[in-house]
Write a protein that holds these residues in place. Structure first.
Motif, PDB file in Angstrom:
ATOM      1  N   PRO A 265       0.787  -1.235   0.000  1.00 19.51           N
ATOM      2  CA  PRO A 265       0.000   0.000   0.000  1.00 19.51           C
ATOM      3  C   PRO A 265       0.820   1.287   0.000  1.00 19.51           C
ATOM      4  O   PRO A 265       0.296   2.344  -0.331  1.00 19.51           O
ATOM      5  CB  PRO A 265      -0.839  -0.105   1.279  1.00 19.51           C
ATOM      6  CG  PRO A 265      -0.173  -1.120   2.131  1.00 19.51           C
ATOM      7  CD  PRO A 265       0.551  -2.055   1.204  1.00 19.51           C
ATOM      8  N   PHE A 352       0.330  19.728   5.969  1.00 17.10           N
ATOM      9  CA  PHE A 352       0.724  19.172   4.667  1.00 17.10           C
ATOM     10  C   PHE A 352       1.692  20.103   3.934  1.00 17.10           C
ATOM     11  O   PHE A 352       2.628  19.662   3.288  1.00 17.10           O
ATOM     12  CB  PHE A 352      -0.521  18.893   3.808  1.00 17.10           C
ATOM     13  CG  PHE A 352      -1.394  17.823   4.412  1.00 17.10           C
ATOM     14  CD1 PHE A 352      -1.161  16.485   4.147  1.00 17.10           C
ATOM     15  CD2 PHE A 352      -2.414  18.153   5.296  1.00 17.10           C
ATOM     16  CE1 PHE A 352      -1.947  15.494   4.732  1.00 17.10           C
ATOM     17  CE2 PHE A 352      -3.194  17.175   5.892  1.00 17.10           C
ATOM     18  CZ  PHE A 352      -2.964  15.837   5.612  1.00 17.10           C
ATOM     19  N   VAL A 361       0.744  10.303  -8.035  1.00 24.74           N
ATOM     20  CA  VAL A 361       0.118   9.664  -9.202  1.00 24.74           C
ATOM     21  C   VAL A 361      -1.116   8.854  -8.832  1.00 24.74           C
ATOM     22  O   VAL A 361      -2.053   8.711  -9.618  1.00 24.74           O
ATOM     23  CB  VAL A 361       1.164   8.787  -9.929  1.00 24.74           C
ATOM     24  CG1 VAL A 361       1.560   7.573  -9.105  1.00 24.74           C
ATOM     25  CG2 VAL A 361       0.704   8.353 -11.300  1.00 24.74           C
ATOM     26  N   PHE A 383      -1.184  -1.095 -12.682  1.00 21.80           N
ATOM     27  CA  PHE A 383       0.099  -0.406 -12.510  1.00 21.80           C
ATOM     28  C   PHE A 383       1.237  -1.305 -13.024  1.00 21.80           C
ATOM     29  O   PHE A 383       2.190  -0.849 -13.661  1.00 21.80           O
ATOM     30  CB  PHE A 383       0.265  -0.102 -11.012  1.00 21.80           C
ATOM     31  CG  PHE A 383       1.311   0.904 -10.633  1.00 21.80           C
ATOM     32  CD1 PHE A 383       2.429   1.141 -11.416  1.00 21.80           C
ATOM     33  CD2 PHE A 383       1.177   1.619  -9.438  1.00 21.80           C
ATOM     34  CE1 PHE A 383       3.395   2.066 -11.035  1.00 21.80           C
ATOM     35  CE2 PHE A 383       2.139   2.547  -9.046  1.00 21.80           C
ATOM     36  CZ  PHE A 383       3.247   2.764  -9.847  1.00 21.80           C
TER      37      PHE A 383
HETATM   38  N1  CMC Z   1      -0.380  11.598   5.063  1.00 24.38           N
HETATM   39  C1  CMC Z   1      -0.048  12.190   6.226  1.00 24.38           C
HETATM   40  N2  CMC Z   1       1.214  12.415   6.607  1.00 24.38           N
HETATM   41  C2  CMC Z   1       2.197  12.018   5.782  1.00 24.38           C
HETATM   42  C3  CMC Z   1       1.930  11.387   4.543  1.00 24.38           C
HETATM   43  C4  CMC Z   1       0.580  11.198   4.183  1.00 24.38           C
HETATM   44  N3  CMC Z   1       0.266  10.609   3.029  1.00 24.38           N
HETATM   45  N4  CMC Z   1       3.092  11.108   3.920  1.00 24.38           N
HETATM   46  C5  CMC Z   1       4.061  11.538   4.739  1.00 24.38           C
HETATM   47  N5  CMC Z   1       3.509  12.089   5.861  1.00 24.38           N
HETATM   48  C6  CMC Z   1       4.228  12.717   6.968  1.00 24.38           C
HETATM   49  C7  CMC Z   1       4.891  11.716   7.878  1.00 24.38           C
HETATM   50  O1  CMC Z   1       4.033  11.336   8.929  1.00 24.38           O
HETATM   51  C8  CMC Z   1       6.110  12.459   8.324  1.00 24.38           C
HETATM   52  O2  CMC Z   1       5.702  13.376   9.316  1.00 24.38           O
HETATM   53  P1  CMC Z   1       6.684  13.703  10.587  1.00 24.38           P
HETATM   54  O3  CMC Z   1       7.879  14.368   9.982  1.00 24.38           O
HETATM   55  O4  CMC Z   1       5.866  14.571  11.478  1.00 24.38           O
HETATM   56  O5  CMC Z   1       7.008  12.363  11.205  1.00 24.38           O
HETATM   57  C9  CMC Z   1       6.519  13.269   7.114  1.00 24.38           C
HETATM   58  O6  CMC Z   1       5.293  13.469   6.383  1.00 24.38           O
HETATM   59  C10 CMC Z   1       7.543  12.565   6.214  1.00 24.38           C
HETATM   60  O7  CMC Z   1       7.042  11.274   5.898  1.00 24.38           O
HETATM   61  P2  CMC Z   1       7.947  10.000   5.632  1.00 24.38           P
HETATM   62  O8  CMC Z   1       7.147   8.786   5.943  1.00 24.38           O
HETATM   63  O9  CMC Z   1       9.253  10.176   6.326  1.00 24.38           O
HETATM   64  O10 CMC Z   1       8.189  10.130   4.083  1.00 24.38           O
HETATM   65  P3  CMC Z   1       8.674   8.989   3.121  1.00 24.38           P
HETATM   66  O11 CMC Z   1       9.463   9.646   2.075  1.00 24.38           O
HETATM   67  O12 CMC Z   1       9.309   7.888   3.887  1.00 24.38           O
HETATM   68  O13 CMC Z   1       7.289   8.419   2.557  1.00 24.38           O
HETATM   69  C11 CMC Z   1       5.489   7.853   1.177  1.00 24.38           C
HETATM   70  C12 CMC Z   1       6.832   8.568   1.268  1.00 24.38           C
HETATM   71  C13 CMC Z   1       4.969   7.883  -0.266  1.00 24.38           C
HETATM   72  C14 CMC Z   1       5.648   6.374   1.589  1.00 24.38           C
HETATM   73  C15 CMC Z   1       4.491   8.561   2.135  1.00 24.38           C
HETATM   74  O14 CMC Z   1       4.321   9.911   1.754  1.00 24.38           O
HETATM   75  C16 CMC Z   1       3.136   7.844   2.207  1.00 24.38           C
HETATM   76  O15 CMC Z   1       2.974   6.916   3.002  1.00 24.38           O
HETATM   77  N6  CMC Z   1       2.126   8.292   1.384  1.00 24.38           N
HETATM   78  C17 CMC Z   1       0.871   7.613   1.347  1.00 24.38           C
HETATM   79  C18 CMC Z   1       0.963   6.372   0.462  1.00 24.38           C
HETATM   80  C19 CMC Z   1       1.041   6.738  -1.010  1.00 24.38           C
HETATM   81  O16 CMC Z   1       0.268   7.546  -1.505  1.00 24.38           O
HETATM   82  N7  CMC Z   1       1.940   6.061  -1.730  1.00 24.38           N
HETATM   83  C20 CMC Z   1       2.093   6.236  -3.181  1.00 24.38           C
HETATM   84  C21 CMC Z   1       3.405   6.802  -3.559  1.00 24.38           C
HETATM   85  S1  CMC Z   1       3.485   7.317  -5.254  1.00 24.38           S
HETATM   86  C22 CMC Z   1       3.344   5.881  -6.197  1.00 24.38           C
HETATM   87  C23 CMC Z   1       4.316   4.815  -5.893  1.00 24.38           C
HETATM   88  O17 CMC Z   1       5.485   5.057  -5.528  1.00 24.38           O
HETATM   89  O18 CMC Z   1       3.958   3.655  -6.080  1.00 24.38           O
END
Ligand code: CMC
Length: 430
Positions: A265, A352, A361, A383
């Motif tokens: 996910p 945000f 995407v 995908f």
């Molecule tokens: N909703 C709420 N808060 C968020 C989200 C979100 N979707 N994404 C990141 N954050 C927060 C996170 O809690 C953290 O906050 P804090 O600094 O207070 O702890 C901060 O933003 C940085 O997050 P991170 O987890 O360190 O960032 P990351 O680069 O490890 O994660 C991500 C990237 C895509 C996994 C994450 O943004 C996420 O879980 N998004 C939701 C799932 C999603 O839409 N995934 C699709 C990605 S695009 C297509 C693909 O790659 O397949």
């Protein structure tokens, strides 16, 4: 000014000059930094590869701060507008847009590898009636290695080329069979008179009619969605493809692993998660409360945020426009209201904004897929079809890169030092 980094080790007072190439230092250059001669040497610690380049690549360029995505130098917006999926696939794999002759040969080669061995059909028949189509896809990709034993000849460019044709050609067939299986319908065989996308739609949705007539606007929309999903440099599944492929296994086995990575996910499963989230929110007036719950830490806003993009994902912009064209044919997906409200509130909300979380995407793609008639379980499958191109291009580049070896990270060991075996009768608590 020399392109070097000077490091002083305060433990020893020794000074080191480390070369900088392409704005990068080599982690192995740090190994010379030691306190004692028999030390292993300094390592870098980078869980989740937050700041580590694992390869040199010429395929896909992303500037996450500016929201730029290019395949082989061509902006994604231009490819989405002017190219088609198979032409873009050729570009990604071979580095240049094809001539007319190369393009026709390429389309022919893909079109004439779309059939599946009857035993693969039987294998897919064996899945439980409610098997998740992504699980079926992953297993079937892996099983292909038992049908195409020449897949093991990974050092033979011609054999590799054959597997590329097979995988790109057969993915829509496997995906469509997985879908038909899950809805209990007879499989529809490929129709080689049709384009790559129209044939996929025919295998998905043909019923009793002798020839499936896909709506041209929907063919175009799916084609654009496939272009947008074709590659995304060193993401989780591309990294899996390279990592598994680095053991020199066949591409089917490596790609089963890549597809499994995509299923999660946080990666390709996100568009499925977006739709579930929109269902959970239920109506536009509940969006504010949902945003508050996300900020309070009770989950994430799915389809928002990206490891690389700290700006609006350029693919999401194209998809948002595409959604209007699709909804003109299919009728508006009622969840769009909720999604637009989520985006509006999130883009203004300090939580945000501060974290640079923008729609990615997956935020709108699921709404389009659902409007077209796909169940949410099919989203990661959709995908995987175009991403096959990216996986194969990354795999090919890895195999041809003399700097690459079997992928094998180091660890910082924090467990026990040596201790003696204790007989069961003498263990604490026995
Ligand atoms: N909703 C709420 N808060 C968020 C989200 C979100 N979707 N994404 C990141 N954050 C927060 C996170 O809690 C953290 O906050 P804090 O600094 O207070 O702890 C901060 O933003 C940085 O997050 P991170 O987890 O360190 O960032 P990351 O680069 O490890 O994660 C991500 C990237 C895509 C996994 C994450 O943004 C996420 O879980 N998004 C939701 C799932 C999603 O839409 N995934 C699709 C990605 S695009 C297509 C693909 O790659 O397949």
């Amino acid at each position: 000014m020399p392109d070097t980094l000077t490091i002083i080790d305060n433990r020893t007072g020794k000074k080191y000059e480390i070369p900088i190439t392409d704005e990068t230092i080599k982690a192995v250059d740090l190994r010379q930094i030691k306190v004692k001669d028999d030390d292993f040497g300094l390592m870098t610690y980078d869980p989740a590869f937050m700041n580590t380049a694992s390869c040199r690549s010429k395929i896909t360029f992303i500037d996450g701060d500016k929201g730029i995505l290019r395949y082989r130098g061509y902006p994604i917006e231009q490819l989405a507008e002017k190219s088609n999926f198979l032409e873009t696939a050729y570009l990604i794999l071979y580095g240049e847009l094809p001539t007319k002759q190369h393009y026709e040969q390429w389309v022919h080669d893909i079109t004439f590898h779309t059939m599946l061995h009857e035993n693969i059909k039987k294998l897919m028949d064996g899945f439980h009636y409610d098997a998740h189509p992504m699980g079926m896809l992953i297993s079937t990709i892996g099983a292909l290695s038992t049908f195409y034993r020449d897949g093991l000849r990974i050092h033979d460019p011609q054999a590799r080329q054959k597997q590329v044709f097979r995988l790109i050609a057969k993915m829509p067939t496997i995906a469509a069979f997985a879908y038909r299986h899950s809805v209990g319908r007879k499989y529809v065989y490929p129709d080689n008179d049709l384009s790559y996308i129209a044939n996929f739609m025919s295998m998905l949705w043909r019923m009793t009619e002798p020839k499936y007539q896909a709506h041209p606007a929907l063919v175009k929309a799916l084609d654009v969605l496939f272009i947008l999903h074709a590659d995304h440099e060193q993401n989780c599944s591309a990294n899996a493809m390279r990592g598994i492929g680095s053991s020199q296994v066949d591409p089917y086995s490596a790609m089963a692993g890549a597809a499994a990575a995509l299923y999660g996910p946080l990666h390709g499963g996100a568009n499925e998660a977006v739709l579930r989230m929109l269902d959970e929110i239920g109506s536009k007036d509940k969006v504010g409360a949902f945003i508050q719950s996300v900020k309070a830490g009770s989950g994430r806003l799915m389809g928002f945020g990206h490891r690389v993009y700290k700006n609006y994902d350029p693919r999401a912009k194209v998809i948002k426009r595409l959604a209007d064209e699709v909804f003109e044919v299919t009728g508006r997906n009622p969840k769009l209201e909720i999604a637009l409200e989520l985006e509006r509130i999130a883009l203004e909300d300090e939580y945000f904004v501060k974290r640079k979380l923008y729609p990615n995407v997956d935020f709108y793609s699921g709404l389009i897929y659902q409007a077209m008639g796909f169940p949410v379980e099919m989203f990661p499958v959709l995908f995987s079809i175009p991403r096959t191109v990216g996986w194969l291009a990354q795999w090919e580049e890895m195999l041809n890169d003399p700097e690459q070896k079997i992928a094998r990270p180091r660890q910082i060991f924090l467990g026990y030092g040596q201790r003696d075996y204790v007989a069961m009768s003498k263990r604490a608590g026995s």
